[in-house]
Design an enzyme around this catalytic site. Sequence first.
Site, PDB file in Angstrom:
ATOM      1  CB  CYS A 193      39.447  -2.454  76.889  1.00 42.51           C
ATOM      2  SG  CYS A 193      40.790  -2.068  78.008  1.00 42.51           S
ATOM      3  NE  ARG A 206      45.671  -1.138  76.847  1.00 49.09           N
ATOM      4  CZ  ARG A 206      44.973  -1.623  75.787  1.00 49.09           C
ATOM      5  NH1 ARG A 206      44.625  -2.726  75.653  1.00 49.09           N
ATOM      6  NH2 ARG A 206      44.584  -0.706  74.949  1.00 49.09           N
ATOM      7  NE  ARG A 221      35.587   0.657  72.971  1.00 49.20           N
ATOM      8  CZ  ARG A 221      36.785   0.895  73.799  1.00 49.20           C
ATOM      9  NH1 ARG A 221      37.674   0.132  73.896  1.00 49.20           N
ATOM     10  NH2 ARG A 221      37.056   2.306  73.893  1.00 49.20           N
ATOM     11  CE  LYS A 233      42.949   4.595  79.129  1.00 47.90           C
ATOM     12  NZ  LYS A 233      42.506   4.288  77.741  1.00 47.90           N
ATOM     13  CG  ASN A 234      40.628   7.985  77.545  1.00 41.85           C
ATOM     14  OD1 ASN A 234      41.562   7.040  77.401  1.00 41.85           O
ATOM     15  ND2 ASN A 234      39.299   7.915  78.245  1.00 41.85           N
ATOM     16  NE  ARG A 258      37.166   2.521  69.803  1.00 36.63           N
ATOM     17  CZ  ARG A 258      36.425   2.232  68.791  1.00 36.63           C
ATOM     18  NH1 ARG A 258      36.592   1.056  68.234  1.00 36.63           N
ATOM     19  NH2 ARG A 258      35.386   2.960  68.371  1.00 36.63           N
ATOM     20  CG  ASP A 268      36.608   5.232  81.128  1.00 33.88           C
ATOM     21  OD1 ASP A 268      35.842   4.383  80.508  1.00 33.88           O
ATOM     22  OD2 ASP A 268      37.434   5.915  80.451  1.00 33.88           O
TER      23      ASP A 268
HETATM   24  C1  UD1 Z   1      36.453   6.855  74.955  1.00 34.92           C
HETATM   25  C2  UD1 Z   1      37.504   6.722  75.924  1.00 34.92           C
HETATM   26  C3  UD1 Z   1      36.881   5.667  76.842  1.00 34.92           C
HETATM   27  C4  UD1 Z   1      35.529   5.913  77.581  1.00 34.92           C
HETATM   28  C5  UD1 Z   1      34.619   6.244  76.258  1.00 34.92           C
HETATM   29  C6  UD1 Z   1      33.345   6.803  77.010  1.00 34.92           C
HETATM   30  C7  UD1 Z   1      39.640   7.072  74.812  1.00 34.92           C
HETATM   31  C8  UD1 Z   1      40.974   6.444  74.456  1.00 34.92           C
HETATM   32  N1  UD1 Z   1      38.640   6.019  75.424  1.00 34.92           N
HETATM   33  O1  UD1 Z   1      36.396   5.778  74.263  1.00 34.92           O
HETATM   34  O2  UD1 Z   1      37.874   5.339  77.959  1.00 34.92           O
HETATM   35  O3  UD1 Z   1      35.101   5.052  78.220  1.00 34.92           O
HETATM   36  O4  UD1 Z   1      35.145   7.419  75.468  1.00 34.92           O
HETATM   37  O5  UD1 Z   1      33.429   8.032  77.659  1.00 34.92           O
HETATM   38  O6  UD1 Z   1      39.420   8.278  74.821  1.00 34.92           O
HETATM   39  N2  UD1 Z   1      29.849   4.295  69.128  1.00 34.92           N
HETATM   40  C9  UD1 Z   1      29.224   4.133  68.029  1.00 34.92           C
HETATM   41  N3  UD1 Z   1      29.631   4.203  66.834  1.00 34.92           N
HETATM   42  C10 UD1 Z   1      31.010   5.047  66.666  1.00 34.92           C
HETATM   43  C11 UD1 Z   1      31.538   5.254  67.766  1.00 34.92           C
HETATM   44  C12 UD1 Z   1      31.166   5.051  69.045  1.00 34.92           C
HETATM   45  O7  UD1 Z   1      28.480   3.443  67.878  1.00 34.92           O
HETATM   46  O8  UD1 Z   1      31.470   5.256  65.467  1.00 34.92           O
HETATM   47  C13 UD1 Z   1      29.321   3.750  70.583  1.00 34.92           C
HETATM   48  C14 UD1 Z   1      30.198   2.910  71.173  1.00 34.92           C
HETATM   49  O9  UD1 Z   1      29.857   1.517  70.774  1.00 34.92           O
HETATM   50  C15 UD1 Z   1      29.701   3.110  72.513  1.00 34.92           C
HETATM   51  C16 UD1 Z   1      29.447   4.634  72.784  1.00 34.92           C
HETATM   52  O10 UD1 Z   1      29.253   5.026  71.245  1.00 34.92           O
HETATM   53  O11 UD1 Z   1      28.675   2.356  73.033  1.00 34.92           O
HETATM   54  C17 UD1 Z   1      30.630   5.427  73.176  1.00 34.92           C
HETATM   55  O12 UD1 Z   1      31.866   5.318  72.592  1.00 34.92           O
HETATM   56  P1  UD1 Z   1      32.749   6.479  72.502  1.00 34.92           P
HETATM   57  O13 UD1 Z   1      32.203   7.747  73.200  1.00 34.92           O
HETATM   58  O14 UD1 Z   1      33.070   6.538  70.997  1.00 34.92           O
HETATM   59  O15 UD1 Z   1      34.084   5.866  73.085  1.00 34.92           O
HETATM   60  P2  UD1 Z   1      35.483   5.811  72.712  1.00 34.92           P
HETATM   61  O16 UD1 Z   1      35.888   7.055  71.921  1.00 34.92           O
HETATM   62  O17 UD1 Z   1      35.955   4.421  71.989  1.00 34.92           O
END
Ligand code: UD1
Length: 417
Positions: free
Chosen positions: A117, A397, A122, A22-23, A93, A305
């Site tokens: 989610c 999803r 986030r 998915k991701n 997201r 995840d």
């Molecule tokens: C992606 C995955 C999700 C997975 C996650 C971590 C997708 C669509 N989703 O989510 O399934 O659980 O990686 O492996 O690929 N953060 C900040 N600032 C930012 C961005 C992130 O503080 O600008 C924090 C987030 O709040 C969280 C952490 O960093 O605590 C990790 O987030 P991130 O790795 O960005 O996850 P996603 O890309 O949203």
Amino acid sequence: MSKLIIKGPARLEGKVKISGAKNAALAVIVAALLGEGETVLENVPQIGDVLIMTEILDTLGVKVHWPGSDTLRLTVPEGIGHLADYNMVKRLRASNLLLGALLARKGIAEISLPGGCQIGSRPMDLHIKGLTQLGCRISIEHGFIKASRSHMHGARIYLDFPSVGATENIMIAATMAEGQTVLENAAKEPEVVDLASFLNSMGARIRGAGTDVIKIDGVKHLYGTRYSIIPDRIEAGTFMVGAAITGGSIMVENVILTHLKPIIAKLKETGAYIEETDSGIFVAGPEFIRSVDVKTLPYPGFPTDMQSQMMALLSLARGTSLITENVFENRLQLGIELKRMGAKVKVEGRTAIVQGVEKLCGASVKALDLRSGAALVLAGLAAVGISEIQQLEVIDRGYRHMEAKLRSLGADVRRVN
Ligand code: UD1
């Protein structure tokens, strides 16, 4: 609204074929916007999130066609739109990646703050900081991110946290920036590597994906390509836990073994029997489940995840387990639903204390987010009696044909609309 009715306890037996990730698919579909012409993607899971993403691309002027059930053809015109529909973006997201893609291709982007989610706050500060360093102007007005650039140039960018989304967004944008971008403390997840390989197949020059330093030499044009998405390590992990929690045995096919190392190691600690073979990974449930401690971390650490599925498993372990969630703060809320089935879970801050019980009992529970939904299905399979998992759409999803795959493994499950 649909629900899944499960008659437990089940014992999963047989083989299951894992779908595309998915991701990885979501990121690759957005990145396809960079190359004018036709891109054909294989091993794409037709799941809820992917369908929303293709709808968004459709509103931007891309022709979307599924010539096969997991083959997606995207025809990207010369002129694409820059305004991503609010109602769709707020549901997903990963639509935040449109920012990097539209900035690179169009020089202007307007997207509403993305949804997805509810598993934590986030934020997008790291995405915005990185894109700004590449020379983009970004502001947030009335729930919309407005971004533009006149000239995008390479930069040395250090991420405070190895965010998957920020790494992908910056990598996508930097692909078409002038000069070299060096991204430090980058995310090392396999989905990041897959995105880089896809971009390279379009003509990008990216090195180092999979390590914490990614170097991107900007190019002027990218072209449509043909690419096959990696298998979904989280779907694979979910079925592996399915074998462990039901005391069954499953051959999980279409997997990349190295991507599963952290999950394999943890499951072995619980006593599960695991054999890596040429055709996939064989998992057999233990005689009794041993308690273990789990800490989620960025790759190659244990994936957040898979944390919910482990909580379901450990609720039936002998002894007490500690689960520490270091990535998304709200992901331990699953404990509340599991308690309805008889689990003993206490949450303190970022840690869940899971005291194993001898059996779970069927109950009516609600899928709060994608992975906790999957965990409730696993708990329902192991529980004695009837379980009703509400809000099945949340699971749709991210899982392709979940109930059909479970039925083929011998589970008594049915969807009710
Ligand atoms: C992606 C995955 C999700 C997975 C996650 C971590 C997708 C669509 N989703 O989510 O399934 O659980 O990686 O492996 O690929 N953060 C900040 N600032 C930012 C961005 C992130 O503080 O600008 C924090 C987030 O709040 C969280 C952490 O960093 O605590 C990790 O987030 P991130 O790795 O960005 O996850 P996603 O890309 O949203």
